[in-house]
Design an enzyme around this catalytic site. Structure first.
Site, PDB file in Angstrom:
ATOM      1  N   HIS A 155      -2.051   5.954   8.419  1.00 61.49           N
ATOM      2  CA  HIS A 155      -1.198   4.836   8.848  1.00 61.49           C
ATOM      3  C   HIS A 155       0.291   5.190   8.694  1.00 61.49           C
ATOM      4  O   HIS A 155       1.068   5.062   9.636  1.00 61.49           O
ATOM      5  CB  HIS A 155      -1.552   3.590   8.030  1.00 61.49           C
ATOM      6  CG  HIS A 155      -0.743   2.374   8.358  1.00 61.49           C
ATOM      7  ND1 HIS A 155      -1.174   1.406   9.231  1.00 61.49           N
ATOM      8  CD2 HIS A 155       0.481   1.981   7.947  1.00 61.49           C
ATOM      9  CE1 HIS A 155      -0.251   0.463   9.334  1.00 61.49           C
ATOM     10  NE2 HIS A 155       0.768   0.785   8.560  1.00 61.49           N
ATOM     11  N   GLU A 156       0.654   5.650   7.518  1.00 62.49           N
ATOM     12  CA  GLU A 156       2.077   5.957   7.283  1.00 62.49           C
ATOM     13  C   GLU A 156       2.506   7.142   8.135  1.00 62.49           C
ATOM     14  O   GLU A 156       3.623   7.167   8.659  1.00 62.49           O
ATOM     15  CB  GLU A 156       2.337   6.243   5.798  1.00 62.49           C
ATOM     16  CG  GLU A 156       1.877   5.156   4.835  1.00 62.49           C
ATOM     17  CD  GLU A 156       2.275   3.748   5.211  1.00 62.49           C
ATOM     18  OE1 GLU A 156       3.350   3.562   5.820  1.00 62.49           O
ATOM     19  OE2 GLU A 156       1.506   2.811   4.914  1.00 62.49           O
ATOM     20  N   MET A 206       4.673   3.195   2.112  1.00 65.56           N
ATOM     21  CA  MET A 206       5.845   2.968   2.942  1.00 65.56           C
ATOM     22  C   MET A 206       6.235   4.234   3.685  1.00 65.56           C
ATOM     23  O   MET A 206       6.333   5.318   3.104  1.00 65.56           O
ATOM     24  CB  MET A 206       6.990   2.481   2.035  1.00 65.56           C
ATOM     25  CG  MET A 206       8.264   2.193   2.770  1.00 65.56           C
ATOM     26  SD  MET A 206       8.034   0.860   3.992  1.00 65.56           S
ATOM     27  CE  MET A 206       9.178   1.398   5.243  1.00 65.56           C
ATOM     28  N   GLY A 255       0.808  -1.215   0.000  1.00 65.84           N
ATOM     29  CA  GLY A 255       0.000   0.000   0.000  1.00 65.84           C
ATOM     30  C   GLY A 255       0.841   1.265   0.000  1.00 65.84           C
ATOM     31  O   GLY A 255       0.645   2.152  -0.820  1.00 65.84           O
ATOM     32  N   GLU A 315       3.496  -2.541  13.336  1.00 63.38           N
ATOM     33  CA  GLU A 315       2.329  -2.669  12.458  1.00 63.38           C
ATOM     34  C   GLU A 315       1.025  -2.837  13.231  1.00 63.38           C
ATOM     35  O   GLU A 315       0.025  -2.193  12.912  1.00 63.38           O
ATOM     36  CB  GLU A 315       2.531  -3.800  11.444  1.00 63.38           C
ATOM     37  CG  GLU A 315       3.694  -3.560  10.466  1.00 63.38           C
ATOM     38  CD  GLU A 315       3.600  -2.249   9.694  1.00 63.38           C
ATOM     39  OE1 GLU A 315       2.513  -1.619   9.679  1.00 63.38           O
ATOM     40  OE2 GLU A 315       4.608  -1.825   9.102  1.00 63.38           O
TER      41      GLU A 315
HETATM   42  N1  TRP Z   1       5.648  -0.721   6.352  1.00 60.48           N
HETATM   43  C1  TRP Z   1       4.687  -0.684   5.293  1.00 60.48           C
HETATM   44  C2  TRP Z   1       3.371  -0.349   5.953  1.00 60.48           C
HETATM   45  O1  TRP Z   1       2.752  -1.142   6.569  1.00 60.48           O
HETATM   46  C3  TRP Z   1       4.574  -1.997   4.571  1.00 60.48           C
HETATM   47  C4  TRP Z   1       5.316  -2.116   3.308  1.00 60.48           C
HETATM   48  C5  TRP Z   1       5.319  -1.260   2.287  1.00 60.48           C
HETATM   49  C6  TRP Z   1       6.084  -3.211   2.875  1.00 60.48           C
HETATM   50  N2  TRP Z   1       6.050  -1.766   1.265  1.00 60.48           N
HETATM   51  C7  TRP Z   1       6.515  -2.942   1.597  1.00 60.48           C
HETATM   52  C8  TRP Z   1       6.446  -4.398   3.447  1.00 60.48           C
HETATM   53  C9  TRP Z   1       7.288  -3.832   0.879  1.00 60.48           C
HETATM   54  C10 TRP Z   1       7.221  -5.290   2.740  1.00 60.48           C
HETATM   55  C11 TRP Z   1       7.655  -5.010   1.469  1.00 60.48           C
HETATM   56  O2  TRP Z   1       2.960   0.748   5.968  1.00 60.48           O
HETATM   57 ZN    ZN Z   2       2.553  -0.138   8.480  1.00 56.35          ZN
END
Ligand code: TRP
Ligand code: ZN
Length: 883
Positions: free
Chosen positions: A303-304, A269, A267, A326
């Site tokens: 969330h981010e 990062m 989704g 998370e």
């Molecule tokens: N930390 C990210 C979230 O939950 C998750 C995430 C984004 C992720 N891109 C990724 C995890 C690629 C593994 C690989 O907001």
């Molecule tokens: Zn997250």
């Protein structure tokens, strides 16, 4: 076969790093066919490290090493060890500087981990272990360093060069190139590193924090999307204010940037100061995005943003602790969304997801605790269990402590651990210390997999006016975990009198009655609670708001369920009673179908639905949720062996009979909630649209021309994407001329908008018409489709395989073969997404023998394929493991 079996990493083997990195200076030189990455690390021995390891290990994958220098002297090839995944410096000093220079090929990177190209831009994804594909580095979250990043690239093609923190320098170079330097003042693990280079536009806004600091907010997108950023930036500002109010958390840099990219594995990062987003969770306009899309954007942006404190300032010691950030961050974004919209509906949606996907995962071969103790590939552990069950586990602690003590506990957590990489134990200790509670038994929720099951037996003593509830708990065995000890379970309940009002609750031994809802705490395998002064036999409302992620067998009669559905003052439980009732009716019809009897929906059920539908006082958003029957996959979970076709037939029969019986009311409600005025995305308008469109869904089952005309009219009015998609989905399920006309019109209108075309793919993949698999195969050759774009893969292949139950499970095995073919094809391009798709079949043992054999064969075929990825190997091999 893979030539090797991937290694399993165990939590019990955790050792702190032998060396720490204080400062990283990166220099990235971006070119059309390669990038050169120079890194200079200030390294020192970790004073807290007790072992006698004397080597400094740096991870690195797919890097072409050009040179290594130690304290400015070139290192000869015998002074270090190099293999496919690491660079090791033997016996370095207590403190030293290490410089490496590598070449990488972002243009060839289809895995979308590390530095890659998406459209015309460069971007990065480093969580969990992508940084090692950019440069040699100790790629583990407990190594936190200050980063300074210099990027140089062609100025015309890449006028925008971004990284974490603050921009500190810019200069023009020869040959039309330019260079920008960024500095991030906050030490961070390398998984939070980010870089973006491209020809991007941005919208700018600002936010004044509670202490009066001004933050520059920017959303970067490709030029054609600049009109679609409004909702995202509004959501961001709401999230920033919410976190100040509810958690006392303020933003800590002068700038907050979000970049939307089209090719993204997940989704979004939370990279420090520079979030990278799947464009699906940024871009929206009423004509191109549905209400769900708007809500999704609001939730993911929040969330981010929330990760800045829960994830970045305080991060994970190791990847087994993933739920630390998370689970907590999902709980935070759930509560934020509840406050922004309808709290009741938000809880229903979250529980629906939990039951449909997490309970299923917990009952299958991939079951794992929210803090797993072993993995082969960490990317396989970004699961509904770690995220959604993780959020439930934080929610339970919130409920056990109560609002005030929970806030004290999170304040303590931020104060005690700011700047550290910690464990879930550290988090729970803050809850214990601030709440003055012993949560040792509660910690089973972190270490044990499986969904506990509660059985409740009630007894009422008329003479003594005592109502007793005996609660038994049991958790099924899961992979490697047998005969589990009892869990500490918060059980919220109320007791309803004959009028449907909550009885003030008084447990035996209490001098006075308390409120209408009580949080009981279960600790033993069997426990009995006695309520006194209960004047008549009540109807219990159990597990209000789903106070724990458990299954419950409450032993309700149909009449009691209808009573709860009509009266319970807990929104969630009113909905849940309706769901339980609907599930019961559908499963009864299924039995009738198998016995060769007529499928007839009981009049009482139709009456209950009619009553709900015509209740003038009803909350529209909740009513819409009540009218949605439990999904086919959820129904399948209730059976010892999933009867794919039977469930479909029984569920469709219930829907159709409801539509026939309630046609007049459905039409009335449909028209009463059709908007004429301006479009808004406020909760009231969203509620009206969802109610209206649920009604339309039922009405379309009548297969009447007049209704199809109504549906077509809604489609053509193109008032907003929510209405357009509801109409299109209805039409796509009909074998009518309108179907083709609508699909063609939609394609013409939207063929250049990637995100909207995802909807066009999905709606066709989900069609209930036969031969949908052929349609899906044909759509794979459509110019808008690409196997390299995860959104496309998910919206066409993913939608078909996980959402079109009857077609996917066709008895000739064509669906299964299609999935494994696609998975194998995808595994060469993008192992993360391939492995995720493979999970769709993980619960193959739940089906009949014929289907089991067919699915098993596909898993075996996948495993027998040479050089499959570690990601895919782990899923396929664990799915096949003997129970
Ligand atoms: N930390 C990210 C979230 O939950 C998750 C995430 C984004 C992720 N891109 C990724 C995890 C690629 C593994 C690989 O907001
Ligand atoms: Zn997250």
């Amino acid at each position: 076969m893979r030539s090797d079996t991937p290694v399993t990493i165990h939590l019990k083997d955790y050792l702190p790093p032998a060396y720490l990195v204080d400062q990283v200076d990166l220099n990235l030189d971006l070119h059309e066919d390669y990038a050169r990455v120079e890194s200079r690390l200030k390294v020192r021995r970790n004073p807290a490290f007790e072992g006698d390891e004397r080597a400094f290990l740096l991870n690195g994958e797919l890097l072409e090493l050009e040179s290594v220098r130690l304290d400015d002297a070139v290192l000869g090839v015998d002074a270090y060890r190099l293999d496919d995944t690491s660079l090791t410096i033997e016996n370095p000093l207590e403190q030293f500087e290490l410089e490496t220079c590598v070449l990488i090929r972002p243009q060839e990177n289809t895995a979308l981990e590390g530095l890659y190209r998406s459209g015309g831009m460069f971007c990065t994804q480093c969580e969990a272990e992508g940084f090692r594909r950019i440069t040699y580095f100790p790629d583990r979250p407990d190594v936190m360093a200050r980063f300074s990043t210099t990027i140089s690239a062609d100025r015309k093609r890449y006028p925008v060069l971004l990284s974490n923190g603050n921009r500190v320098q810019e200069e023009e170079l020869d040959q039309g190139r330019h260079r920008v330097r960024w500095e991030d003042p906050f030490p961070k693990p390398c998984y939070l590193f980010a870089l973006v280079a491209g020809d991007l536009r941005f919208i700018q806004d600002s936010y004044t924090t509670i202490s009066g600091r001004e933050v520059d907010l920017r959303i970067y997108v490709e030029p054609e999307n600049i009109e679609k950023c409004d909702h995202a930036v509004q959501s961001l500002k709401h999230a920033m204010a919410w976190d100040e109010q509810h958690y006392g958390r303020e933003y800590d840099l002068d700038i907050y940037m979000i970049v939307a990219v089209n090719d993204f594995n997940m989704g979004a990062m939370e990279n420090k100061g520079l979030n990278v987003f799947n464009s699906k969770f940024v871009l929206a306009r009423p004509d191109s995005a549905t209400d769900r899309d708007f809500q999704g954007i609001e939730g993911v942006i929040a969330h981010e943003y929330f990760h800045n404190w829960t994830g970045n300032r305080i991060t994970c010691r190791d990847w087994f602790q993933l739920s630390l950030k998370e689970g907590l961050t999902v709980f935070r974004d759930q509560e934020f969304s509840a406050d922004m919209g309808s709290r009741g509906v938000k809880r229903i949606e979250d529980v629906r997801l939990l039951r449909a996907h997490q309970f299923a995962e917990d009952a299958g071969p991939m079951a794992h605790p929210i803090r797993p103790d072993a993995y082969m590939e960490i990317n396989n552990f970004y699961t509904v269990t770690v995220y959604e069950k993780g959020a439930e586990v934080v929610r339970m602690q919130h409920n056990l402590l109560g609002e005030a003590d929970y806030r004290k506990a999170t304040d303590l957590y931020f104060e005690r651990h700011d700047g550290q990489a910690v464990t879930t134990e550290d988090f729970v200790r803050c809850m214990e210390d601030a709440g003055g509670r012993d949560l040792s038994q509660f910690k089973h929720w972190y270490s044990l997999a499986g969904t506990p099951e509660l059985r409740v037996e009630a007894d009422y003593d008329v003479a003594a006016q005592v109502y007793s509830l005996q609660v038994t708990q049991h958790c099924p065995d899961t992979r490697g975990q047998k005969s589990k000890p009892p869990f500490h379970i918060p059980l919220a309940l109320g007791l309803l009198d004959e009028m449907g009002a909550d009885i003030p609750l008084q447990l035996k031994g209490e001098v006075e009655p308390g409120g209408g809802t009580r949080l009981l705490e279960l600790r033993q395998a069997v426990e009995t609670f006695h309520f006194i002064n209960v004047p008549s036999r009540p109807v219990p409302s159990l597990l209000r708001g789903l106070s724990a992620p458990v299954k419950i067998d409450s032993g309700y009669s149909d009449a009691e369920l209808m009573f709860l559905m009509a009266h319970d003052n807990d929104d969630f439980n009113r909905w849940d009673a309706a769901q339980t009732l609907a599930q019961r009716i559908i499963l009864q019809l299924l039995d009738a179908y198998r016995a060769g009897n007529k499928l007839e929906v009981p009049q009482g059920f139709i009456d209950a639905f009619h009553k709900a539908l015509t209740d003038q006082q009803a909350d529209k958003a909740l009513l819409a949720e009540v009218l949605i029957l439990p999904s086919e996959s959820l129904l399948g979970d209730q059976m010892a062996e999933v009867d794919v076709d039977g469930i479909h037939i029984a569920r469709e029969a219930v829907k159709r009979q409801l539509a026939v019986a309630l046609k007049t009311s459905l039409l009335e409600v449909y028209h009463a909630n059709t908007e004429s005025g301006v479009y808004t995305i406020g909760s009231a308008a969203i509620a009206r649209r969802s109610l209206k469109n649920v009604c339309l869904g039922y009405l379309m089952l009548l297969d009447e021309q007049a209704i199809r005309d109504l549906c077509m009219a809604q489609f053509e009015a193109s008032h907003n994407m929510t209405d357009v998609m509801a109409a299109l989905s209805g039409l796509t399920n009909t074998d009518s001329p309108e179907r083709g006309a609508a699909l063609a019109a939609f394609e013409t209108r939207w063929r250049d908008d990637l995100l909207v075309m995802d909807k066009w793919f999905s709606v066709q993949a989900l069609s209930r018409l036969p031969s949908t698999l052929d349609v899906v195969k044909r759509l794979m050759t459509h110019p808008a489709f690409s196997m390299q774009n995860p959104n496309k893969v998910r919206s066409l292949i993913g939608a078909f395989c996980s959402g079109n139950i009857t077609s996917f499970h066709a008895l000739d095995g064509s669906g299964y073969r299609f999935l494994s073919d696609r998975v194998l094809e995808l595994d060469r391009l993008n192992p993360q997404v391939a492995a995720r798709m493979m999970r769709i079949m993980a619960r193959w043992r739940r089906y009949d023998e014929v289907r089991q054999t067919l699915m098993k064969r596909e898993f075996q075929r996948v495993l027998a394929t040479p050089d499959i990825s570690r990601d895919l190997f782990e899923i396929a091999s664990k799915s096949l493991e003997v129970k």
